[in-house]
Design a protein around this motif. Structure first.
Motif, PDB file in Angstrom:
ATOM      1  N   THR A  45       0.830  -1.206   0.000  1.00  0.00           N
ATOM      2  CA  THR A  45       0.000   0.000   0.000  1.00  0.00           C
ATOM      3  C   THR A  45       0.861   1.251   0.000  1.00  0.00           C
ATOM      4  OG1 THR A  45      -1.676  -1.210   1.268  1.00  0.00           O
ATOM      5  CG2 THR A  45      -1.941   1.171   1.108  1.00  0.00           C
ATOM      6  N   ASP A  46       1.953   1.246   0.747  1.00  0.00           N
ATOM      7  CA  ASP A  46       2.860   2.397   0.765  1.00  0.00           C
ATOM      8  C   ASP A  46       3.433   2.655  -0.623  1.00  0.00           C
ATOM      9  OD1 ASP A  46       2.445   2.694   3.477  1.00  0.00           O
ATOM     10  OD2 ASP A  46       4.229   1.534   4.035  1.00  0.00           O
ATOM     11  N   CYS A  95       1.988   1.862  -3.492  1.00  0.00           N
ATOM     12  CA  CYS A  95       0.900   2.409  -4.305  1.00  0.00           C
ATOM     13  C   CYS A  95       0.638   3.875  -3.971  1.00  0.00           C
ATOM     14  CB  CYS A  95      -0.368   1.584  -4.103  1.00  0.00           C
ATOM     15  SG  CYS A  95      -0.244  -0.105  -4.721  1.00  0.00           S
ATOM     16  N   ASP A  96       0.726   4.223  -2.691  1.00  0.00           N
ATOM     17  CA  ASP A  96       0.562   5.617  -2.279  1.00  0.00           C
ATOM     18  C   ASP A  96       1.669   6.489  -2.858  1.00  0.00           C
ATOM     19  OD1 ASP A  96      -1.711   5.078  -0.849  1.00  0.00           O
ATOM     20  OD2 ASP A  96      -0.705   4.972   1.107  1.00  0.00           O
ATOM     21  N   ASP A 146      -7.500   4.354  -6.243  1.00  0.00           N
ATOM     22  CA  ASP A 146      -8.149   3.515  -5.229  1.00  0.00           C
ATOM     23  C   ASP A 146      -8.688   2.190  -5.744  1.00  0.00           C
ATOM     24  OD1 ASP A 146      -7.711   5.425  -3.259  1.00  0.00           O
ATOM     25  OD2 ASP A 146      -9.558   6.504  -3.757  1.00  0.00           O
ATOM     26  N   GLU A 152      -4.012  -6.421   2.324  1.00  0.00           N
ATOM     27  CA  GLU A 152      -3.252  -5.219   2.650  1.00  0.00           C
ATOM     28  C   GLU A 152      -3.874  -3.987   1.999  1.00  0.00           C
ATOM     29  OE1 GLU A 152      -0.578  -4.405   4.503  1.00  0.00           O
ATOM     30  OE2 GLU A 152      -0.459  -6.410   5.381  1.00  0.00           O
ATOM     31  N   LEU A 153      -4.227  -4.110   0.729  1.00  0.00           N
ATOM     32  CA  LEU A 153      -4.817  -2.974   0.007  1.00  0.00           C
ATOM     33  C   LEU A 153      -6.229  -2.671   0.511  1.00  0.00           C
ATOM     34  CD1 LEU A 153      -3.646  -3.821  -3.630  1.00  0.00           C
ATOM     35  CD2 LEU A 153      -2.852  -1.910  -2.227  1.00  0.00           C
ATOM     36  N   LYS A 184      -6.506  -0.875   3.796  1.00  0.00           N
ATOM     37  CA  LYS A 184      -6.137   0.538   3.724  1.00  0.00           C
ATOM     38  C   LYS A 184      -7.116   1.348   2.876  1.00  0.00           C
ATOM     39  CE  LYS A 184      -2.450  -0.097   6.198  1.00  0.00           C
ATOM     40  NZ  LYS A 184      -1.126  -0.258   5.630  1.00  0.00           N
ATOM     41  N   ARG A 217      -8.650   0.516  -0.114  1.00  0.00           N
ATOM     42  CA  ARG A 217      -8.695   0.357  -1.565  1.00  0.00           C
ATOM     43  C   ARG A 217      -9.865  -0.545  -1.973  1.00  0.00           C
ATOM     44  NH1 ARG A 217      -4.875   3.179  -0.419  1.00  0.00           N
ATOM     45  NH2 ARG A 217      -3.076   3.688  -1.719  1.00  0.00           N
TER      46      ARG A 217
END
Length: 345
Positions: free
Chosen positions: A18-19, A21-22, A28, A49-50, A53, A55
């Motif tokens: 996720t980090d 992707c951020d 999203d 994980e996604l 967060k 997504r």
């Protein structure tokens, strides 16, 4: 020149997806492409994980890397309005996601569960089309997230195959240099040097590549990333694919499913280095240390198929000039190279 923006390698880095992707501001809505086994190993982890967060995540479980599967993934991505794709697997899933993302013109992330070939970071996708495996130009992944704990726990044979794919850089560069001299083909000294250095570092470290060692997985992954970068710099697969890859594809056409791509390329490198007049014994000895196949018997292929593959290798990519030339080897020459290098008895 297309290069990954983020390359994250290490123990437990799959939890940082996720980090990543951020950092890349990917949006999203994600579609994960994975396989039956790799879904249990890593696909579900990436999904959770996604999703945890915030997504919106969909999962597509693929089978073989065919054009039909690529089209199905494209349809799924359009249906869900996916902003990006993630290929989570050892090969097929990554190639499918890579080509589908290219066709849809959206970002793609590579999350390998094994280090069996340089497709985890390259801008080429190996796809079955009309019953033949073809290498198709695609986008390079925007990021590579390689969890070395997961990769170290994959069957060691896959890691050894990845080493075979890296070692083939030696003869790929020699073929490229030959094409530059004889056919005036464009040549990148920087890409060639990176490719050669990658293969040399791997062979110099052959004694330290062992099963279930996270350090071994890290070394091979970094080498595969370097090979992928060399191809991106060159704008083609030339730095990592030459006559040894043509041999592998030829073997696929007459003895399909017998061995892994990287295993076949490693074996091909031994013979093609002999044809180049180079140190083929160094290649063979390095592969032996890694416990990769160096004979037809170890590859699980009959001797006759090695000879037949050598005879037709020059026809695989006729636009790509290599040591095999335009007319290929005679049967006597094919038998001589295979016997001299002890690939066949």
């Amino acid at each position: 020149m297309q290069l990954p923006r983020d390359v994250v390698v290490g123990t437990g880095v799959i939890n940082d997806i996720t980090d990543v992707c951020d950092d890349l501001k990917l949006g999203d809505k994600a579609l994960i492409v994975t396989g039956d086994n790799t879904r249990k190993i890593a696909g579900d982890i990436v999904h959770d994980e996604l999703e945890d967060k915030g997504r919106s995540v969909e999962m597509y479980t693929s089978s073989s890397a065919t054009m039909d599967e690529v089209r199905r993934v494209e349809d799924e991505a359009m249906k869900y309005g996916s902003n990006y794709l993630l290929g989570v697997g050892s090969g097929n899933s990554i190639d499918i996601a890579k080509l589908a993302a290219t066709e849809l013109d959206i970002p793609f992330l590579s999350v390998p569960t094994a280090a069996s070939h340089d497709g985890i970071v390259s801008s080429r996708a190996s796809i079955i089309h009309d019953s033949k495996t073809t290498s198709i130009q695609s986008k390079a992944p925007m990021a590579v997230v390689a969890d070395t704990e997961i990769i170290a726990n994959a069957p060691y044979r896959l890691l050894a195959a990845g080493c075979g794919d890296i070692v083939s850089n030696y003869t790929a560069v020699l073929d490229w240099e030959l094409a530059n001299r004889l056919k005036n083909e464009s040549f990148s000294e920087y890409a060639a040097s990176l490719s050669r250095m990658t293969a040399k570092i791997l062979l110099d470290s052959a004694d330290s590549i062992k099963p279930e060692l996270e350090s071994s997985a890290r070394l091979v992954v970094k080498a595969l990333v370097s090979s992928g970068v060399a191809m991106s710099i060159a704008g083609s697969s030339r730095p990592a694919s030459g006559s040894e890859h043509m041999f592998s594809h030829a073997l696929d056409s007459i003895a399909p499913g017998s061995a892994l791509h990287g295993e076949q390329c490693g074996l091909g490198t031994i013979m093609m280095m002999y044809l180049h007049g180079g140190d083929w014994q160094m290649i063979r000895d390095g592969l032996k240390k890694i416990r990769a196949p160096t004979t037809a018997e170890e590859l699980g292929v009959e001797d006759k198929y090695i000879i037949e593959a050598l005879l037709i290798s020059h026809t695989i990519r006729q636009e790509r000039y290599t040591i095999l030339g335009t007319s290929g080897l005679t049967r006597d020459a094919a038998e001589a190279v295979a016997k001299t290098t002890k690939v066949i008895s």
